[in-house]
Scaffold this active site. Structure first.
Site, PDB file in Angstrom:
ATOM      1  N   ALA A   1      11.447  15.955 -41.349  1.00 58.98           N
ATOM      2  CA  ALA A   1      10.186  15.431 -41.637  1.00 58.98           C
ATOM      3  C   ALA A   1       9.153  16.059 -41.716  1.00 58.98           C
ATOM      4  CB  ALA A   1       9.882  14.484 -40.582  1.00 58.98           C
ATOM      5  N   ALA A   2       9.088  17.496 -41.266  1.00 59.14           N
ATOM      6  CA  ALA A   2       8.188  18.507 -41.507  1.00 59.14           C
ATOM      7  C   ALA A   2       8.360  19.516 -42.648  1.00 59.14           C
ATOM      8  CB  ALA A   2       8.124  19.448 -40.155  1.00 59.14           C
TER       9      ALA A   2
ATOM     10  N   ARG B   1      20.660  26.572 -49.687  1.00 59.02           N
ATOM     11  CA  ARG B   1      21.586  27.540 -50.216  1.00 59.02           C
ATOM     12  C   ARG B   1      20.833  28.947 -49.913  1.00 59.02           C
ATOM     13  NH1 ARG B   1      25.264  28.202 -55.589  1.00 59.02           N
ATOM     14  NH2 ARG B   1      25.800  26.036 -54.733  1.00 59.02           N
TER      15      ARG B   1
ATOM     16  N   VAL C   1      18.914  12.444 -49.470  1.00 60.21           N
ATOM     17  CA  VAL C   1      18.041  13.296 -50.312  1.00 60.21           C
ATOM     18  C   VAL C   1      18.539  14.622 -50.315  1.00 60.21           C
ATOM     19  CG1 VAL C   1      15.816  13.944 -51.260  1.00 60.21           C
ATOM     20  CG2 VAL C   1      16.192  11.592 -50.248  1.00 60.21           C
ATOM     21  N   GLY C   2      18.567  15.105 -49.150  1.00 58.78           N
ATOM     22  CA  GLY C   2      19.077  16.554 -48.918  1.00 58.78           C
ATOM     23  C   GLY C   2      20.435  16.998 -49.744  1.00 58.78           C
ATOM     24  N   ASN C   3      20.408  18.086 -50.438  1.00 61.28           N
ATOM     25  CA  ASN C   3      21.447  18.429 -51.212  1.00 61.28           C
ATOM     26  C   ASN C   3      22.421  19.319 -50.517  1.00 61.28           C
ATOM     27  OD1 ASN C   3      20.537  17.388 -53.712  1.00 61.28           O
ATOM     28  ND2 ASN C   3      19.172  19.029 -53.944  1.00 61.28           N
TER      29      ASN C   3
ATOM     30  N   ASP D   1      16.499  12.453 -61.079  1.00 62.39           N
ATOM     31  CA  ASP D   1      17.015  12.893 -62.405  1.00 62.39           C
ATOM     32  C   ASP D   1      16.685  11.619 -63.655  1.00 62.39           C
ATOM     33  OD1 ASP D   1      18.366  15.026 -61.075  1.00 62.39           O
ATOM     34  OD2 ASP D   1      19.652  13.491 -60.195  1.00 62.39           O
TER      35      ASP D   1
ATOM     36  N   HIS E   1      24.458  14.585 -58.482  1.00 69.43           N
ATOM     37  CA  HIS E   1      23.338  15.175 -58.396  1.00 69.43           C
ATOM     38  C   HIS E   1      23.626  16.800 -58.482  1.00 69.43           C
ATOM     39  CE1 HIS E   1      18.957  16.130 -58.041  1.00 69.43           C
ATOM     40  NE2 HIS E   1      19.420  16.847 -57.021  1.00 69.43           N
TER      41      HIS E   1
END
Length: 323
Positions: free
Chosen positions: A12-13, A92, A129-131, A159, A187
């Site tokens: 959240a930050a 990454r 959402v995090g990849n 996308d 994604h």
């Protein structure tokens, strides 16, 4: 006033979280009459920054925000939540291979999946959402066996929006003139932005563009858009990602009559391997997503869809020990 909806946001930050929280608290996601409670999760080193974000939320005096809880404990963040937006993930680093990234994030999403399973509402709607979003979602979903797998989704709305905007720029139309466009698969750089089933002001989109532009310019541009923004800005997409997360949740909760794109649990539709988190063209109603049936899949589209499916199967195999 309605009862507050409890919403967990992880990371959240971070940049996306910072762009996201004020949209949620203002009513942009669930509407001007829906109070919300925010439960904000961060890692311990980021807790001071998160407290600053909570201070800013307080200073906005949002009428719809009834409470904001900051914590570094997943079980606190997910207690009783109705919506969970899993934004935080490990990026990454230098020299890190994709499998290393999958392993590092796998540990995060294993913990979060278990915490959702044990503490969240039984109807919790979860957006990752995090990849790498699809496989992070797969890990979380597999670690929440008591929850409906259809309530786990990965974000491909960004996308979808990118593809819509690029087509609108190409044919000089408004974005609202475009219907039926969708994103298939992962994604990642293998995603397939589908114009074969799209229309522009009621006319098939492929009549407005040529195949060479579609294959050689449009598809690579959408697949590589995130990298292009990093190259131009020096930072990854934050505001546009936050906007897409807001739209994804709003469409899921309140419904849409038009086609959108979501990474969802595959039950085998269009021949995709069961159990993957795969982006499909969907519509939403009454809190449920439905895959659009009967779409045209020619040889070109089929090859693209199978390539992105294979990548997702390879990622699944790489994290099999976490499932």
């Amino acid at each position: 006033m309605a009862e507050p909806v409890s919403i967990a946001v992880t990371g959240a930050a971070g940049q996306i979280g910072y762009a996201l929280l004020f949209r949620i608290a203002s009513g942009a996601m669930l509407g001007p009459d829906q109070p919300v409670e925010l439960k904000l999760l961060e890692i311990p080193p980021a807790m001071d920054a998160l407290q600053g974000v909570v201070m800013e939320l307080d200073d906005c005096a949002f009428p719809l925000l009834v409470n904001a809880v900051a914590t570094d404990q997943p079980e606190v963040a997910f207690e009783g939540v109705d919506l969970a937006m899993l934004v935080g993930s490990m990026p990454r680093g230098p020299g890190m291979e994709r499998n290393d990234l999958l392993e590092a994030n796998g540990k995060i999403f294993t913990v979060q999946g278990k915490a959702l399973n044990d503490h969240a509402s039984r109807q919790v709607k979860t957006l990752v959402v995090g990849n790498p979003a699809n496989t992070n979602c797969l890990i979380a979903q597999n670690n929440a066996p008591d929850l409906d797998p259809n309530n786990f989704t990965a974000m491909t709305k960004l996308d979808h929006n990118r593809a819509t905007a690029q087509l609108a720029l190409k044919v000089a139309c408004a974005v609202d003139d475009i219907q039926g466009l969708s994103i298939w698969g992962n994604h990642s750089s293998t995603m397939f932005p589908d114009l074969l089933n799209a229309s522009v002001s009621g006319t098939p989109a492929m009549q407005a563009v040529d195949q060479a532009w579609y294959e050689n310019e449009f598809i690579p541009a959408i697949q590589q858009r995130g990298a292009a923004i990093i190259a131009a800005r020096g930072l990854s997409s934050a505001a546009s990602a936050a906007n897409a997360a807001v739209e994804h949740m709003r469409e899921w909760v309140t419904g849409t009559s038009s086609v959108t794109s979501m990474g969802i649990y595959s039950s085998g539709a269009y021949g995709i391997s069961e159990g993957l988190i795969f982006s499909y063209p969907v519509t939403t109603k009454d809190g449920a997503h439905t895959i659009v049936e009967g779409l045209t899949i020619d040889d070109f589209a089929h090859a693209k869809i199978k390539a992105t499916e294979q990548e997702l199967m390879d990622e699944r195999d790489a994290v099999a020990h976490l499932l």
